[in-house]
Design an enzyme around this catalytic site. Structure first.
Site, PDB file in Angstrom:
ATOM      1  N   ASP A 171     -10.544   2.550   1.491  1.00 25.95           N
ATOM      2  CA  ASP A 171     -10.161   2.259   2.769  1.00 25.95           C
ATOM      3  C   ASP A 171     -11.005   3.716   4.096  1.00 25.95           C
ATOM      4  O   ASP A 171     -11.329   2.890   4.581  1.00 25.95           O
ATOM      5  CB  ASP A 171      -8.629   2.323   3.516  1.00 25.95           C
ATOM      6  CG  ASP A 171      -8.773   0.765   3.099  1.00 25.95           C
ATOM      7  OD1 ASP A 171      -9.099   0.393   2.634  1.00 25.95           O
ATOM      8  OD2 ASP A 171      -7.126   0.392   2.788  1.00 25.95           O
ATOM      9  N   LYS A 201       1.164  -0.914  -0.149  1.00 31.98           N
ATOM     10  CA  LYS A 201      -0.012   0.239  -0.122  1.00 31.98           C
ATOM     11  C   LYS A 201       1.113   1.693   0.246  1.00 31.98           C
ATOM     12  O   LYS A 201       0.331   2.669  -0.623  1.00 31.98           O
ATOM     13  CB  LYS A 201      -1.134   0.504   1.004  1.00 31.98           C
ATOM     14  CG  LYS A 201      -2.312  -1.054   1.345  1.00 31.98           C
ATOM     15  CD  LYS A 201      -3.168  -1.220   1.869  1.00 31.98           C
ATOM     16  CE  LYS A 201      -4.057  -1.715   2.222  1.00 31.98           C
ATOM     17  NZ  LYS A 201      -5.554  -1.389   2.430  1.00 31.98           N
TER      18      LYS A 201
END
Length: 414
Positions: free
Chosen positions: A101, A64
């Protein structure tokens, strides 16, 4: 990114180890685009991102942060959080990084009452998931305290923040296979009105079980998973997906992941009904008594005669601890498992508990030491409130096993 032919989209999940990912089945419910798993070794990450072999990606650990240098532009959300979990390939081949997210946690939070400006929230952990949670909470004006093992404020300082109304676990503590672990004592937060745990396997961590016991609103992280995937799918396709559709998908995932657990008097048909139910739903089936016999190396009546009921109950709890960690199974328990309160969280953590009822006059006694040694009416009088305490709903087995299965699939009755 303009795309009208969704079926032609080449999408997927980028990570290092993806064998247990729910993403393919989740995205199959969200859209008609192709979705693959891209397990890429660290040394091959750059070559893969430059290859042009995809149109859009979700990104999971450990990449990420590592994908950021390959992105020509980042969204404001991705910059604030410092990580990317969604990549879009533009028409000129350049990569755009975003972080959905944020949207996923925001949906989870809003489903549970949200948080108002100035209210105090405590976040456990300071990793990547925690940064997302902190960014959302601070954007809403909440006062945020982060507790961690290595930070200035440890988990043992929780009592200092007793005014917190929200607690979020952003650590993997309590995640399968380490079910039952917890970091804090919820009694230290007397004003807490909501507990969110980003773990979703098991469905109810020890933290969430504690919250349930205290009557505090709580939810696991599966809604966050659905919410972030929903936003990613919208970015992939340019098509908005409604909250109601996400609720449908969340319910389906919950149903698929939860165990169906049968309790009830000895001889009420738990094993026969459980096998048929598992066959009907294409799920694994476990008979707790059979598992116990395999563990003990002898049949249950012989073990009872040699060692007594207390030793058997301890062995039973050990087996239920193992079986309760499973997901998406059908489990038939022994008739007396409800006599030990510690068995309830083992079964409840991942399951819906079904009390299978049958008239006492139709309960066989052969091969059942407790039934043979007791009057069934007296035994039932003792156990009835225990079955009621454990169960989520009841289903009668007064006809054929097939009829009992139909009753269970229709949801039975409380």
């Amino acid at each position: 990114m303009e795309m009208t032919e969704h079926a032609a989209l080449r999408c997927g999940l980028l990570g290092e180890h993806l064998a247990h990912s729910y993403s393919p089945q989740l995205h199959a419910m969200l859209g008609s685009y192709g979705y693959d798993l891209f397990e890429i070794a660290s040394a091959q990450l750059g070559a893969f991102l430059r290859s042009g072999g995809f149109d859009a990606l979700n990104v999971t650990i450990p990449y990420k942060q590592r994908v950021i240098p390959y992105c020509a532009e980042l969204s404001e959300t991705a910059r604030r959080i410092g990580s990317v979990n969604t990549i879009l390939r533009r028409a000129d081949g350049a990569l755009y990084g975003d972080n959905t997210d944020y949207d996923g946690f925001l949906w989870l939070l809003n489903r549970n009452g949200g948080v108002r400006p100035g209210e105090h929230a405590v976040v456990l952990g300071n990793g990547g998931a925690s940064r997302t949670v902190q960014t959302v909470l601070r954007s809403l004006g909440a006062e945020v305290t982060v507790l961690s093992r290595r930070g200035a404020q440890g988990f043992d300082t929780l009592k200092d923040y007793a005014d917190a109304v929200l607690l979020v676990n952003a650590t993997p503590v309590g995640m399968y296979p380490n079910n039952g672990e917890r970091l804090i004592d919820l009694s230290d937060l007397p004003d807490c009105r909501c507990v969110l745990d980003l773990v979703y396997n098991p469905a109810r961590t020890r933290l969430l079980l504690d919250a349930e016991e205290r009557g505090v609103r709580c939810e696991n992280g599966l809604a966050m998973l659905v919410g972030q995937a929903r936003r990613a799918a919208e970015l992939f396709t340019g098509t908005e997906i409604s909250d109601s559709r996400c609720e449908e998908i969340l319910c389906k995932l919950n149903d698929r992941m939860q165990n169906l657990i049968l309790i009830g008097m000895p001889g009420c048909g738990k094993s026969a009904v459980g096998r048929l139910l598992a066959q009907r739903l294409c799920r694994p089936f476990y008979d707790a008594d059979a598992e116990i016999e395999r563990e003990l190396g002898c049949d249950i009546p012989t073990f009872f005669a040699r060692h007594g009921e207390d030793a058997f109950r301890r062995a039973e709890t050990k087996i239920l601890e193992r079986l309760g960690k499973e997901s998406g199974c059908v489990i038939a328990t022994g008739g007396g498992c409800v006599t030990r309160e510690e068995n309830y969280p083992l079964l409840h953590q991942n399951g819906s508990i079904i009390w299978l009822r049958r008239p006492l006059g139709r309960l066989p006694k052969d091969g059942r030491p407790i039934s043979q040694a007791n009057d069934l009416g007296a035994l039932y009088a003792i156990r009835q409130p225990m079955y009621e305490r454990f169960c989520d709903f009841a289903a009668d087995n007064c006809g054929t096993p097939e009829e009992a299965v139909e009753t269970i699939l229709q949801g039975g009755r409380r």
